[in-house]
Design a protein around this motif. Structure first.
Motif, PDB file in Angstrom:
ATOM      1  N   ASN A 190       0.847  -1.076  -0.113  1.00 35.35           N
ATOM      2  CA  ASN A 190      -0.054   0.058   0.008  1.00 35.35           C
ATOM      3  C   ASN A 190       0.908   1.204  -0.087  1.00 35.35           C
ATOM      4  OD1 ASN A 190      -1.591  -2.186   1.648  1.00 35.35           O
ATOM      5  ND2 ASN A 190      -3.114  -0.840   0.776  1.00 35.35           N
ATOM      6  N   ILE A 191       0.772   2.010  -1.095  1.00 34.96           N
ATOM      7  CA  ILE A 191       1.598   3.443  -1.173  1.00 34.96           C
ATOM      8  C   ILE A 191       0.785   4.548  -1.296  1.00 34.96           C
ATOM      9  CG2 ILE A 191       3.279   4.373  -2.834  1.00 34.96           C
ATOM     10  CD1 ILE A 191       3.666   1.353  -3.679  1.00 34.96           C
ATOM     11  N   GLU A 192       0.989   5.165  -0.074  1.00 40.59           N
ATOM     12  CA  GLU A 192       0.301   6.438   0.207  1.00 40.59           C
ATOM     13  C   GLU A 192       0.779   7.645  -0.297  1.00 40.59           C
ATOM     14  OE1 GLU A 192      -2.523   6.918   3.602  1.00 40.59           O
ATOM     15  OE2 GLU A 192      -1.095   5.166   4.171  1.00 40.59           O
ATOM     16  N   PHE A 193       0.527   8.429  -1.479  1.00 40.29           N
ATOM     17  CA  PHE A 193       0.973   9.470  -1.828  1.00 40.29           C
ATOM     18  C   PHE A 193       0.468  11.053  -1.088  1.00 40.29           C
ATOM     19  CE2 PHE A 193       2.219   6.853  -5.117  1.00 40.29           C
ATOM     20  CZ  PHE A 193       3.227   7.035  -5.684  1.00 40.29           C
ATOM     21  N   LYS A 194       1.159  11.540  -0.209  1.00 42.88           N
ATOM     22  CA  LYS A 194       0.542  12.705   0.663  1.00 42.88           C
ATOM     23  C   LYS A 194       1.256  14.023   0.092  1.00 42.88           C
ATOM     24  CE  LYS A 194      -0.092   9.765   4.717  1.00 42.88           C
ATOM     25  NZ  LYS A 194       0.258   9.781   6.018  1.00 42.88           N
ATOM     26  N   ASP A 195       0.764  14.806  -0.604  1.00 40.90           N
ATOM     27  CA  ASP A 195       1.150  15.809  -1.565  1.00 40.90           C
ATOM     28  C   ASP A 195       1.761  17.069  -0.315  1.00 40.90           C
ATOM     29  OD1 ASP A 195       1.300  17.325  -4.145  1.00 40.90           O
ATOM     30  OD2 ASP A 195       0.184  18.733  -2.988  1.00 40.90           O
ATOM     31  N   GLU A 196       0.494  17.256   0.719  1.00 44.55           N
ATOM     32  CA  GLU A 196       0.933  18.357   1.655  1.00 44.55           C
ATOM     33  C   GLU A 196       2.454  18.140   2.358  1.00 44.55           C
ATOM     34  OE1 GLU A 196      -0.958  20.635   5.297  1.00 44.55           O
ATOM     35  OE2 GLU A 196      -2.142  19.257   4.217  1.00 44.55           O
ATOM     36  N   LEU A 197       2.614  16.820   2.796  1.00 46.97           N
ATOM     37  CA  LEU A 197       3.929  16.689   3.439  1.00 46.97           C
ATOM     38  C   LEU A 197       4.993  16.299   2.530  1.00 46.97           C
ATOM     39  CD1 LEU A 197       2.427  14.295   6.080  1.00 46.97           C
ATOM     40  CD2 LEU A 197       2.871  16.697   6.202  1.00 46.97           C
ATOM     41  N   GLN A 198       4.545  16.132   1.266  1.00 47.37           N
ATOM     42  CA  GLN A 198       5.685  15.780   0.057  1.00 47.37           C
ATOM     43  C   GLN A 198       6.318  14.258   0.530  1.00 47.37           C
ATOM     44  OE1 GLN A 198       6.457  17.381  -3.225  1.00 47.37           O
ATOM     45  NE2 GLN A 198       4.129  17.681  -2.854  1.00 47.37           N
ATOM     46  N   THR A 199       5.583  13.405   0.990  1.00 44.86           N
ATOM     47  CA  THR A 199       6.092  12.319   1.477  1.00 44.86           C
ATOM     48  C   THR A 199       5.212  11.075   0.863  1.00 44.86           C
ATOM     49  OG1 THR A 199       4.879  12.019   3.202  1.00 44.86           O
ATOM     50  CG2 THR A 199       6.949  12.757   3.545  1.00 44.86           C
ATOM     51  N   VAL A 200       6.036   9.945   0.608  1.00 44.87           N
ATOM     52  CA  VAL A 200       5.154   8.670   0.181  1.00 44.87           C
ATOM     53  C   VAL A 200       5.227   7.532   1.360  1.00 44.87           C
ATOM     54  CG1 VAL A 200       4.980   6.920  -1.462  1.00 44.87           C
ATOM     55  CG2 VAL A 200       5.582   9.351  -2.344  1.00 44.87           C
ATOM     56  N   GLU A 201       4.265   7.282   1.901  1.00 45.65           N
ATOM     57  CA  GLU A 201       4.403   6.469   3.146  1.00 45.65           C
ATOM     58  C   GLU A 201       3.913   4.903   2.356  1.00 45.65           C
ATOM     59  OE1 GLU A 201       4.873   6.979   6.365  1.00 45.65           O
ATOM     60  OE2 GLU A 201       5.034   8.847   5.910  1.00 45.65           O
TER      61      GLU A 201
END
Length: 305
Positions: A190-201
């Motif tokens: 599972n790959i979460e792209f978080k734009d506001e934090l500019q991270t990918v979990e």
């Protein structure tokens, strides 16, 4: 007075629950064998059909089976991530939807996916880039591996500024019943792209199952979970980073499995089997009269009569 045995009669609902349990707990690739024996034992076509209709879809999705399209133009993974409806599953790589006969485990028909069933062009750019990188990895690392990349959240995002989630599913099976051996590897990322934090979990779940049944019945069910992260980049750079993360964790887990099971003969298996006496010969259970425990103890303690 002789004991009499009373025959226990099960209701149809009880038979149904038992039949479903056996089907759902079939080892990878063996549900058709279990179903055949179960049908014979039940001797009740109605109960069997109900059990199969309920159990097969759950089994197929939990084991993420791979089915070919009728014209061999592609393949579809049966999973909760690809599910469009109860019997329709999406292959995002070819943008096709296959209709599945769960009990027969075949794809009967196919159709083009609608725009509503596919992600937006912005999301598709990330999905395609990751699909291309994972394809190289699977071809190199898995002799018979199959994979797919799905968008499970935020598929309608049109531009930067939105969060979205991709899921990578990799599965490899080895079905060799003639050699009394079946097994599978399934990994879900599972790959979460978080734009506001500019991270990918990244969250990974890996499961390895195996069944050996030559003159016995040994099953392996090993599970592993892991986490990682990287920075939010362009589609190509993100795909490259994510592929390296997946490669690293899967290689690390495989290495730990190999190390663990190479020690089985000298550790676990020795604890499972009955140890030999100091004479290194098996105890002759078929002829115990030649031994007298009482006599030997009396002699050892010096209290012979």
């Amino acid at each position: 007075m002789e004991d009499t045995e009373e025959e226990v009669l099960l209701s149809d609902d009880q038979k149904l629950d038992i039949a479903k349990w056996f089907l759902l707990n079939s080892p990878p690739g063996e549900i058709q064998y279990v179903a055949k024996d179960l049908k014979s034992l039940l001797n009740d076509e109605d109960v069997y059909r109900r059990a199969a209709a309920e159990a097969f879809p759950l089994y197929n999705k939990s084991n993420i089976i791979c089915l070919h399209f009728p014209n061999r133009s592609g393949e579809v993974l049966v999973s909760s991530f690809s599910e469009i409806s109860e019997d329709e599953y999406l292959d995002p790589r070819t943008a096709q939807v296959g209709k599945v006969d769960h009990v027969r485990q075949i794809c009967t028909t196919m159709r083009p996916a609608t725009d509503e069933e596919l992600p937006s062009p912005y999301i598709e750019e990330y999905r395609c880039a990751l699909d291309a990188e994972i394809s190289k990895y699977v071809e190199e690392a898995y002799p018979k591996g199959v994979f797919s990349v799905y968008c499970t959240n935020g598929k309608d995002a049109e531009d930067c500024g939105s969060d979205f989630e991709l899921v990578v599913v990799i599965t490899a099976t080895r079905h060799s019943p003639q050699n009394f051996c079946n097994g599978s590897w399934v990994s879900i990322w599972n790959i979460e792209f978080k734009d506001e934090l500019q991270t990918v979990e990244v969250r990974g779940k890996l499961q390895v199952t195996a069944h050996y049944f030559e003159e016995g019945n040994v099953q392996l069910d090993a599970k592993h979970e892991c986490r990682d992260s990287t920075i939010f980049q362009s589609p190509d750079d993100s795909a490259d980073s994510l592929m390296n993360i997946i490669r690293h964790h899967e290689t690390e887990y495989l290495t730990s499995l190999q190390a663990s099971y190479s020690n089985l003969p000298d550790s676990t298996f020795k604890e499972l089997r009955r140890k030999l006496p100091v004479t290194r010969t098996l105890f002759p259970w078929h002829s115990t009269l030649q031994f007298s425990l009482t006599r030997d103890l009396e002699k050892e303690l010096g209290i012979e009569k």
